[in-house]
Design an enzyme around this catalytic site. Structure first.
Site, mmCIF file in Angstrom:
data_model
loop_
_atom_site.group_PDB
_atom_site.id
_atom_site.type_symbol
_atom_site.label_atom_id
_atom_site.label_comp_id
_atom_site.label_asym_id
_atom_site.label_seq_id
_atom_site.Cartn_x
_atom_site.Cartn_y
_atom_site.Cartn_z
ATOM 1 N N LYS A 126 0.881 -1.182 0.000
ATOM 2 C CA LYS A 126 0.000 0.000 0.000
ATOM 3 C C LYS A 126 0.905 1.215 0.000
ATOM 4 O O LYS A 126 2.085 1.124 0.327
ATOM 5 C CB LYS A 126 -0.887 0.020 1.257
ATOM 6 C CG LYS A 126 -2.148 0.839 1.095
ATOM 7 C CD LYS A 126 -3.207 0.084 0.329
ATOM 8 C CE LYS A 126 -4.363 0.959 -0.047
ATOM 9 N NZ LYS A 126 -5.483 0.151 -0.591
ATOM 10 N N GLY A 165 -5.017 2.633 -7.626
ATOM 11 C CA GLY A 165 -5.715 3.713 -6.933
ATOM 12 C C GLY A 165 -6.280 3.298 -5.587
ATOM 13 O O GLY A 165 -6.277 2.129 -5.214
ATOM 14 N N ASP A 166 -6.736 4.278 -4.851
ATOM 15 C CA ASP A 166 -7.468 4.111 -3.597
ATOM 16 C C ASP A 166 -8.111 5.487 -3.366
ATOM 17 O O ASP A 166 -8.304 6.240 -4.330
ATOM 18 C CB ASP A 166 -6.513 3.696 -2.453
ATOM 19 C CG ASP A 166 -7.265 3.199 -1.212
ATOM 20 O OD1 ASP A 166 -7.689 2.038 -1.210
ATOM 21 O OD2 ASP A 166 -7.459 3.978 -0.261
ATOM 22 N N SER A 381 -7.353 -5.743 -11.054
ATOM 23 C CA SER A 381 -6.015 -5.198 -11.305
ATOM 24 C C SER A 381 -5.075 -6.302 -11.765
ATOM 25 O O SER A 381 -4.254 -6.108 -12.671
ATOM 26 C CB SER A 381 -5.436 -4.565 -10.027
ATOM 27 O OG SER A 381 -5.918 -3.253 -9.846
#
Ligand code: NDP
Ligand code: 2IT
Length: 449
Positions: A126, A165-166, A381
């Site tokens: 992350k 993304g996030d 993803s």
């Protein structure tokens, strides 16, 4: 709790005292896995848990950039490469002012288990920054993303670490990040980032994947209990990527979404939310959800306060928290139960506090945990990465049918693990156990590294 688990949990709490979200995420997993540890005494000797909670690597870096007034602004960037046990590091980037080490570590830890559940070869990572994209011009976003990549590019690559993304990172940001990565590498390495636009290497259906996947998981969970989404009322928190496509699929499955929100407040529309309008406000104008009532004066808007989320005030059959961590607490859970909620599905990462989850489960509410229920995004993803490797594109229908199959499998694995280890119907335990078993065995096979 098994004494080995308890020992490692206590050590983890002491070592990471200033990281409450990380401790929360570790505690939730550790609370579920006693039945597995009990039958694998060798895990203690192999220090499986100690190794699982210690990230392989964390990079923290300066991100200096110029705003539109030509002033220098400095943000902090992060990338946590938590585990490469079962594949290249993989996980999103979050740009939000609340980002700190604890948040990045909890997200990275969750990602290891989530990625294992997909059944695909992806490790856990992350990253992100305390940069706030709200109110920034496109050029400011671009300069920030370029500066962020000027450091990040050293650490990523299609076989090494693949960001996506996030919160606060969508197709626009991924585009600027990818452009800079390509320039620095002087090569088109498509699989180094996912969530790319379909014009230059992105996968069809990646944008929709997390929200759609959540609804596939909900459908399976309800079906196993003899229920369905048809004619159910739904409240969805957030109005970003996950929330919008969760709403779209919920409606396609015959449910009525009556409430959505953003960080300022919630809209309730008894006749059903107009999703095209939400998309216009959020995806096109990047505006506030409050603007909804300018078009529909019969809808209701309530502002949030620091201790109050209006979205959980309404009487609905299904609640889907799709905004952020710890956005649904015990008080909210009590209100939902009082109003007759029958199922809760986590679209966001760790949106429910642990006491809220325990309360909901104790009241017989079906509960879909984030690691399993929102895994459709990262699974797609991985499908994007495989298309990039093949230099080939699947159609929307091909990607969506793979996503659907993956979500059905994830549900079945959670259901089976829960049953096999004596906690039938507890999908939180099922998800944690199914993922942990695979990871622990992979660790055992690879020696002390
Ligand atoms: P977006 O940035 O697209 O949307 C986030 C939404 O949540 C916005 O409506 C935002 O409101 C709201 N929100 C964000 N932070 C807060 C906060 N502190 N308090 C209240 N509301 C908040 O992000 P995503 O939709 O991509 O992500 C949402 C959640 O889903 C996150 O937990 C993320 O980790 C998780 N997730 C995302 C995946 C993906 O593929 N994108 C995959 C799996 C999980 P506002 O517009 O006012 O900021
Ligand atoms: O939390 C998540 O799973 C994501 N933000 C998506 C990660 C990814 O690599 O697609």
């Amino acid at each position: 709790m098994n004494s080995y688990i308890n020992k490692v949990l206590e050590e983890t709490k002491i070592k990471n005292q200033d990281e409450p979200e990380f401790i929360q995420a570790v505690s939730e997993v550790f609370n579920s896995i006693s039945p597995v540890i009990d039958v694998h005494e060798e895990y203690e000797r192999l220090a499986v848990l100690e190794r699982m909670v210690e990230p392989e690597r964390i990079v923290i870096f300066r991100v200096p950039w110029l705003n539109d007034k030509n002033e220098i602004v400095v943000n902090r960037g992060y990338r946590i490469q938590f585990s490469s046990l079962i594949g290249p590091y993989k996980g999103g980037l979050r740009f939000h002012p609340s980002v700190n080490l604890s948040i990045i570590k909890f997200l990275g830890f969750e990602q290891i288990f989530k990625n294992a559940l997909t059944g695909l070869p992806i490790g856990g990572a992350k990253g992100g920054s305390d940069f706030d994209p709200k109110g920034k011009s496109d050029f400011e976003i671009m300069r920030f993303c370029q500066s962020f990549m000027n450091e990040l590019y050293r650490h990523i690559g299609q076989d090494v670490d693949v960001p996506a993304g996030d919160i606060g990172v969508g197709a626009r940001e991924i585009g600027y990040l990818f452009g800079q990565y390509k320039k620095l590498r002087n090569a088109y390495e498509g699989g180094a980032l996912t969530g790319k636009d379909v014009t230059y290497g992105g996968s069809l259906a990646r944008k929709e994947a997390t929200g759609y996947g959540l609804l596939y998981y909900m459908r399976e969970m309800l079906k196993a209990d003899g229920k369905s989404l048809k004619d159910k009322t739904v409240a969805i928190s957030g109005s970003g990527n996950v929330a919008i496509y969760a709403c779209e699929k919920a409606m396609a499955m015959g449910a009525k979404v009556v409430a959505m929100s953003d960080s300022n407040g919630a809209v309730y529309h008894k006749n059903g939310i107009d999703l095209d309008l939400i998309k216009q406000i959020k995806e096109v104008k990047r505006g506030r959800i409050k603007e909804y009532i300018n078009v529909y004066p019969d809808a209701m808007y309530i502002e949030s306060t620091p201790n109050f989320s209006p979205i959980w005030e309404y009487s609905v059959d299904i609640a889907l928290p799709c905004a952020t961590q710890n956005e649904l607490n015990l008080e909210d859970a009590k209100k939902l139960v009082e109003h007759g909620v029958m199922a809760v599905g986590e679209g966001a990462n760790m949106p429910c506090t642990y006491d809220a989850i325990e309360y909901l489960q104790s009241k017989g509410v079906l509960f879909a945990p984030a690691k399993a229920a929102n895994a459709g995004g990262v699974a797609t993803s991985a499908i994007e990465m495989s298309q990039n490797s093949m230099r080939y594109y699947y159609t929307f229908e091909e990607v969506e049918s793979k996503l659907e199959r993956i979500m059905i499998n994830i549900f079945k694995n959670c259901e089976k693990a829960a049953k096999d280890y004596g906690c039938e119907g507890n999908y939180v335990a099922g998800a944690n156990i199914a993922a942990f078993k695979q990871l622990a065995e992979a660790m055992k096979m690879q020696g002390v590294v």
